[in-house]
Design a protein around this motif. Structure first.
Motif, mmCIF file in Angstrom:
data_model
loop_
_atom_site.group_PDB
_atom_site.id
_atom_site.type_symbol
_atom_site.label_atom_id
_atom_site.label_comp_id
_atom_site.label_asym_id
_atom_site.label_seq_id
_atom_site.Cartn_x
_atom_site.Cartn_y
_atom_site.Cartn_z
ATOM 1 N N GLN A 72 0.790 -0.731 -8.234
ATOM 2 C CA GLN A 72 1.556 0.081 -7.537
ATOM 3 C C GLN A 72 2.596 0.780 -8.783
ATOM 4 N N ASN A 73 2.099 0.608 -9.829
ATOM 5 C CA ASN A 73 2.913 1.246 -10.839
ATOM 6 C C ASN A 73 4.269 1.017 -11.172
ATOM 7 N N ASP A 74 4.417 -0.189 -10.659
ATOM 8 C CA ASP A 74 5.921 -1.014 -10.713
ATOM 9 C C ASP A 74 6.037 -1.896 -11.891
ATOM 10 N N LEU A 75 6.255 -1.194 -12.943
ATOM 11 C CA LEU A 75 6.025 -1.976 -14.446
ATOM 12 C C LEU A 75 7.146 -3.155 -14.409
ATOM 13 N N GLU A 76 8.440 -2.832 -13.720
ATOM 14 C CA GLU A 76 9.480 -3.704 -14.081
ATOM 15 C C GLU A 76 9.099 -5.024 -13.365
ATOM 16 N N LYS A 77 8.459 -4.840 -12.051
ATOM 17 C CA LYS A 77 8.028 -6.055 -11.595
ATOM 18 C C LYS A 77 7.115 -6.690 -12.382
ATOM 19 N N TYR A 78 5.744 -5.920 -12.642
ATOM 20 C CA TYR A 78 4.729 -6.354 -13.474
ATOM 21 C C TYR A 78 5.098 -7.362 -14.479
ATOM 22 N N GLU A 79 6.273 -6.869 -15.370
ATOM 23 C CA GLU A 79 6.653 -7.720 -16.520
ATOM 24 C C GLU A 79 7.292 -8.919 -15.756
ATOM 25 N N ASP A 80 8.104 -8.749 -14.986
ATOM 26 C CA ASP A 80 8.817 -10.041 -14.195
ATOM 27 C C ASP A 80 8.009 -11.005 -13.998
ATOM 28 N N TYR A 81 6.904 -10.640 -13.276
ATOM 29 C CA TYR A 81 5.709 -11.735 -12.834
ATOM 30 C C TYR A 81 5.136 -12.348 -14.076
ATOM 31 N N LEU A 82 4.892 -11.473 -15.113
ATOM 32 C CA LEU A 82 4.245 -12.004 -16.361
ATOM 33 C C LEU A 82 5.163 -12.882 -16.764
ATOM 34 N N LYS A 83 6.320 -12.874 -16.984
ATOM 35 C CA LYS A 83 7.339 -14.019 -17.277
ATOM 36 C C LYS A 83 7.188 -15.339 -16.597
ATOM 37 N N LEU A 84 7.144 -14.941 -15.284
ATOM 38 C CA LEU A 84 6.679 -16.337 -14.433
ATOM 39 C C LEU A 84 5.443 -16.968 -14.651
ATOM 40 N N VAL A 85 4.374 -16.158 -14.931
ATOM 41 C CA VAL A 85 3.204 -16.631 -15.279
ATOM 42 C C VAL A 85 3.292 -17.728 -16.553
#
Length: 493
Positions: free
Chosen positions: A329-342
């Motif tokens: 979705q090109n939402d890089l902020e949420k992408y990075e947030d969920y990588l932190k949760l991984v």
């Protein structure tokens, strides 16, 4: 006086008969069993309580209560609940030991409890105890089969023991050897299929849904069969129409056979009533299917999974899939947030979660390759191929991405029966990836082995099966090794 004495004698005789320990699969027990198999657990408990009042020493009650523990733990995968409930096994076996030893259910019910806890112990990592319980179940079932050869339920559980010991992964074969047990998957499945044909005309027709469940799970997880979707769905269609287990199987079989649209249809139409056991895995399946189709509501289901699930599997993987959804979705902020949760949540025990953790620490994936991978997983092969067909592999900077390019090009061609293109790209995957920890190269060798086995070129099949086994220290090594060894066995190597 004589009349009064006679009445008292009849009363105590009647009381003694009704209180005698026995095994009666009466209509209430059958209804309770069907409710359990449909995952309507509260309804089942009410029916069991009704039976307790009418026939408190009915041994079937003990077996039904074990079924509730069994399905509840399979659904929740909660280790704390497992540790709390596992002592019920010995308590229930002790309760059954004093029951009617002249009933065919006497040994059978004890075997069922051992077998169910064998499955649960394996699921929660207690492998030696699992094997020991399966062996005990096997001994009880064989004794019961000798005494009651026409008692059909024996065949269901003997078949399962056969499948269990016939499908033990190579790294756990020592357990079977230690216990002196052997099995044969094909024989076990044949037993189940023969039983499936006999049940409808027997007094044990209520076991039909359970046999269907085992046939489907074995076909998908043990045989990894190709082109059996229609067969399995025909089986499932005969199950109770109000069964959540039926819906789960419809979704599961569809998801594992690349019928992604059907997976979504079945799981979205699952009953919403609270009378059913909650199965977080269904939210995970639906979320994964939605991601493969790139639906906008993907996060709803994957988030529900991580919020409701209390086990150890696929939490990191679910967070990674959420990250990939937002990347697309090109939402890089949420992408990075969920990588932190991984990185911070879940456990890196299952192979999928180990891979998710590694991917969360690697460079961002190529968008075209990511889309091709997701489309491929959903069975959208033309969309997957279109995503990478015009891509120049030399434009990819990461070795990982180049390996994936060749691998998914091969997998897509394999699925659309273009064997030459598939083998060519599998070979390129092997050449580039055999020294890495990614599974792509080893699985490519396995897939080439399958192609040559299918056209009966067993010499070349053996070469590639052995090549798959020879590659070490990669993802899914146990699964790939086991599948390659099974391939060698099929072709007589």
């Amino acid at each position: 006086m004589v009349k009064k004495y006679l009445l008292l004698s009849l009363f105590f005789l009647f009381f003694g008969l009704t209180a005698k320990a026995n095994f009666v699969y009466d209509s209430t027990c059958i209804d309770a069993y069907k409710a359990i198999l449909s995952l309507r657990i509260n309804e089942a408990r009410q029916l069991i309580n009704k039976e307790k009042q009418a026939n408190p020493q009915n041994g079937i009650i003990v077996l039904l209560e074990n079924y509730i523990d069994y399905f509840s733990l399979l659904a929740s995968e909660n280790k704390n609940d497992y540790n709390r409930l596992k002592e019920n096994k010995s308590i229930r076996l002790a309760a059954l030991a004093d029951n009617d030893s002249n009933s065919p259910y006497y040994l059978f019910s004890q075997a069922e409890i051992c077998l169910q806890w064998s499955f649960l112990k394996a699921k929660f990592g207690d492998y030696m105890a699992s094997g020991s319980d399966a062996k005990k179940a096997n001994g009880l079932l064989k004794d019961n089969n000798q005494k009651y050869p026409d008692f059909l339920p024996n065949q269901k559980s003997l078949a399962l023991v056969n499948i269990i010991f016939g499908s033990i992964p190579a790294n756990f074969k020592w357990i079977a050897g230690f216990l002196g047990m052997k099995g044969n998957v094909q024989s076990g499945i044949k037993q189940l299929e023969e039983l499936k044909a006999k049940l409808p005309k027997s007094n044990y027709s209520f076991y039909d849904d359970e046999v269907i469940w085992f046939l489907c799970i074995t076909d998908i997880n043990v045989l990894h069969s190709k082109n059996t979707y229609n067969k399995l769905m025909t089986y499932i269609s005969a199950m109770d129409g109000n069964s959540m287990l039926k819906v789960y199987l419809e979704g599961y079989v569809s998801s594992k056979t690349a019928h992604n649209d059907e997976t979504i249809k079945y799981l979205e139409n699952a009953p919403k009533s609270t009378q059913y056991l909650n199965i977080p895995a269904m939210s995970y399946m639906l979320g994964v299917a939605k991601l493969s189709r790139m639906d906008k509501d993907t996060p709803l289901f994957l988030s529900r999974y991580v919020n409701e699930y209390r086990g150890t599997n696929y939490v990191k993987d679910a967070y990674l899939k959420l990250a990939y959804h937002y990347l697309l979705q090109n939402d890089l902020e949420k992408y990075e947030d969920y990588l932190k949760l991984v990185r911070s949540r879940g456990y890196a025990v299952d192979a999928k979660d180990k891979i998710a953790l590694r991917e969360a620490n690697e460079p961002k994936p190529d968008i075209d390759l990511l889309k091709a991978r997701l489309y491929f997983d959903g069975g959208y092969y033309s969309k997957a191929l279109a995503q990478i067909s015009n891509k120049d592999v030399n434009s990819l900077k990461q070795t990982r991405d180049k390996i994936q390019y060749y691998y998914y090009t091969a997998r897509i061609n394999d699925k659309i029966n273009k064997n030459y293109e598939a083998v060519l790209n599998y070979q390129k995957t092997i050449a580039l990836g055999k020294e890495t920890s990614y599974y792509y190269a080893a699985n490519s060798a396995l897939m080439i082995g399958n192609i040559y086995e299918e056209i009966k070129d067993y010499k070349k099949a053996a070469i590639y099966y052995n090549q798959a086994i020879d590659m070490k220290n990669h993802d899914y090594q146990t699964d790939i090794d086991n599948d390659a060894k099974a391939g060698l066995k099929r072709i007589g190597q």
